[in-house]
Design a protein around this motif. Structure first.
Motif, PDB file in Angstrom:
ATOM      1  N   LYS A   1      13.592   7.256   0.063  1.00 62.76           N
ATOM      2  CA  LYS A   1      12.854   8.502   0.304  1.00 62.76           C
ATOM      3  C   LYS A   1      13.346   9.673  -0.537  1.00 62.76           C
ATOM      4  CE  LYS A   1      10.845   7.630   4.857  1.00 62.76           C
ATOM      5  NZ  LYS A   1      11.324   6.264   5.119  1.00 62.76           N
ATOM      6  N   GLY A   2      14.583   9.602  -1.023  1.00 61.84           N
ATOM      7  CA  GLY A   2      15.041  10.654  -1.911  1.00 61.84           C
ATOM      8  C   GLY A   2      14.263  10.703  -3.211  1.00 61.84           C
ATOM      9  N   VAL A   3      13.614   9.584  -3.571  1.00 63.62           N
ATOM     10  CA  VAL A   3      12.785   9.511  -4.776  1.00 63.62           C
ATOM     11  C   VAL A   3      11.308   9.712  -4.428  1.00 63.62           C
ATOM     12  CG1 VAL A   3      12.115   8.121  -6.769  1.00 63.62           C
ATOM     13  CG2 VAL A   3      14.377   7.844  -5.757  1.00 63.62           C
ATOM     14  N   LEU A   4      10.820   8.897  -3.527  1.00 63.53           N
ATOM     15  CA  LEU A   4       9.374   8.855  -3.252  1.00 63.53           C
ATOM     16  C   LEU A   4       8.939   9.850  -2.201  1.00 63.53           C
ATOM     17  CD1 LEU A   4       8.950   4.964  -3.077  1.00 63.53           C
ATOM     18  CD2 LEU A   4       8.627   6.448  -5.071  1.00 63.53           C
ATOM     19  N   TRP A   5       9.899  10.437  -1.464  1.00 65.56           N
ATOM     20  CA  TRP A   5       9.610  11.187  -0.261  1.00 65.56           C
ATOM     21  C   TRP A   5       8.944  10.245   0.753  1.00 65.56           C
ATOM     22  CZ3 TRP A   5       7.965  16.828  -1.998  1.00 65.56           C
ATOM     23  CH2 TRP A   5       9.067  17.433  -2.619  1.00 65.56           C
ATOM     24  N   HIS A   6       8.265  10.804   1.733  1.00 64.18           N
ATOM     25  CA  HIS A   6       7.782  10.007   2.865  1.00 64.18           C
ATOM     26  C   HIS A   6       6.309   9.648   2.665  1.00 64.18           C
ATOM     27  CE1 HIS A   6       7.138   8.446   6.791  1.00 64.18           C
ATOM     28  NE2 HIS A   6       8.211   8.967   7.338  1.00 64.18           N
ATOM     29  N   LEU A   7       6.025   8.355   2.466  1.00 64.90           N
ATOM     30  CA  LEU A   7       4.658   7.896   2.232  1.00 64.90           C
ATOM     31  C   LEU A   7       3.858   7.706   3.526  1.00 64.90           C
ATOM     32  CD1 LEU A   7       5.852   7.311  -0.638  1.00 64.90           C
ATOM     33  CD2 LEU A   7       4.236   5.414  -0.761  1.00 64.90           C
ATOM     34  N   GLN A   8       4.354   8.267   4.624  1.00 60.78           N
ATOM     35  CA  GLN A   8       3.638   8.220   5.903  1.00 60.78           C
ATOM     36  C   GLN A   8       3.350   6.767   6.308  1.00 60.78           C
ATOM     37  OE1 GLN A   8       0.629  11.701   5.934  1.00 60.78           O
ATOM     38  NE2 GLN A   8       0.881  11.249   3.775  1.00 60.78           N
ATOM     39  N   GLY A   9       2.090   6.401   6.468  1.00 65.29           N
ATOM     40  CA  GLY A   9       1.770   5.030   6.857  1.00 65.29           C
ATOM     41  C   GLY A   9       2.135   3.990   5.822  1.00 65.29           C
ATOM     42  N   GLY A  10       2.340   4.409   4.589  1.00 65.19           N
ATOM     43  CA  GLY A  10       2.751   3.483   3.538  1.00 65.19           C
ATOM     44  C   GLY A  10       4.255   3.334   3.401  1.00 65.19           C
ATOM     45  N   ALA A  11       5.029   4.133   4.162  1.00 63.69           N
ATOM     46  CA  ALA A  11       6.482   4.160   3.969  1.00 63.69           C
ATOM     47  C   ALA A  11       7.121   2.812   4.247  1.00 63.69           C
ATOM     48  CB  ALA A  11       7.097   5.237   4.866  1.00 63.69           C
TER      49      ALA A  11
END
Length: 374
Positions: free
Chosen positions: A295-305
């Protein structure tokens, strides 16, 4: 919940994320820490704590509710390469089950059904909404469809777009951090929100395939818990139980796990509960296991996380390497004894065999997935 104790093969992947479109772009982003997180322009974020969001670079298509469908279609098409689609099922997780507005032939929230039509899939289509664990929970559901013979193959994962409802709603809950996700850092103050879609193709595991080819990985175990004690405050007990169920389902012990990909959102309560759960499962050995968060790279993809994090586990097994936990320094003292993979490049781990992925959602929705090399 645990599954059927039947292993299934991961035979294909598809993804679009702030790291780019396609699986190679995802690995490159996780390796370098580079991702696309521009200022929010689709709606007014003037009063928000964070004014940027993760976006898929160069991806055409609309904004708002239809964009999640566009992103899901992109990922599914990549994962379907070279397979007969007629009986392939589709299971998609999302945090917004009303993401597809009603129109003739569709019910509100039928993200999977709409995506199946676009991509020519003729099998069952299911939409799963389990908060931030939606994509991982969908993978557990799909595993059982394959293991029980309900579908010869399933494409499964999660997708979400950045909408004003989700972004400003999280801001009103004081969940957004001014720097986005800083997992396990003393400077973490909340999450950053991203769009994206990630899917895995699951098929029965029969060892090697045609011509002696092996699958990318084996999904060996799944564990799901609903440990609701508080809407927004995660609990370590529910996370711990999900991990133990997944390991039991895989017929493995904590000593068999070589790597843990955490939910790692960069919230104080979330990080603390997850680390407490891992300590309860692994004990002193936790300090010997590489532990990271993407998550430090992509942040939070919500339902895709949960889906993109499961994919990170698969790619780590394929490459026999673990990518860094970007943004973690300075490290919180509660994690000082842990191996958070703080290098500036992937760490080679020859012989890496078993990876655990942990996903947690609001309301106590927890999912743990165990992957191993074929």
């Amino acid at each position: 919940m645990s599954g059927t104790r039947a292993e299934v093969a991961v035979t294909g992947l598809g993804v679009c994320s702030p790291g780019g479109v396609g699986v190679p772009a995802l690995w490159e982003a996780l390796a370098t820490g580079e991702a696309h997180r521009p200022p929010v322009t689709a709606f007014d974020a003037t009063g928000a704590t964070l004014k940027a969001a993760g976006r898929v670079p160069g991806h055409s298509g609309g904004d708002g509710v239809w964009r999640a469908l566009d992103l899901a279609e992109t990922a599914v098409r990549e994962a379907l390469d070279g397979i007969d689609r007629q009986r392939v099922a589709l299971v998609l997780g999302t945090t917004d089950p009303g993401v597809v507005p009603p129109r003739p032939g569709y019910f509100t929230g039928d993200l999977a059904g709409a995506c199946a039509e676009r991509t020519g899939l003729g099998g069952e289509a299911l939409t799963i909404a389990n908060a931030s664990a939606s994509g991982a929970a969908a993978i557990a559901v799909a595993r059982d469809l394959v293991a029980l013979g309900e579908a010869p193959a399933v494409v499964v994962g999660g997708a979400d777009a950045v909408t004003d409802l989700a972004f400003l709603g999280l801001n009103s809950l004081r969940t957004l951090g001014p720097e986005g996700c800083r997992p396990f850092s003393t400077q973490r103050r909340g999450i950053g929100v991203s769009e994206g879609a990630a899917v895995l193709r699951l098929e029965p595991f029969h060892g090697t395939g045609p011509g002696g080819t092996a699958p990318l990985a084996v999904l060996a175990g799944c564990g799901l818990t609903n440990a609701t004690g508080h809407l927004a405050a995660p609990g370590a007990d529910g996370i711990e139980l999900a991990i133990r169920l997944a390991l039991a389902d895989a017929r493995l012990s904590p000593e068999d796990v070589d790597f843990v990909n955490t939910h790692g959102p960069g919230t104080r309560r979330g990080d603390t509960a997850e680390i407490a759960a891992l300590r309860a499962v692994f004990g002193p050995r936790l300090s010997e296991i590489p532990v990271n968060s993407v998550k430090g790279v992509l942040w939070h993809l919500q339902g895709g996380a949960g889906a993109v994090e499961a994919m990170a586990c698969v790619l780590s097994l394929v490459h026999e390497a673990v990518t860094p936990t970007w943004g973690a320094e300075p490290v919180d003292p509660i994690c000082a004894d842990l191996d958070l993979v703080l290098e500036n490049a992937p760490r080679p781990l020859p012989g890496l065999r078993t990876a655990l992925s942990v996903s947690c959602g609001l309301g106590g929705m927890n999912t743990a997935l165990v992957f191993r090399r074929p």
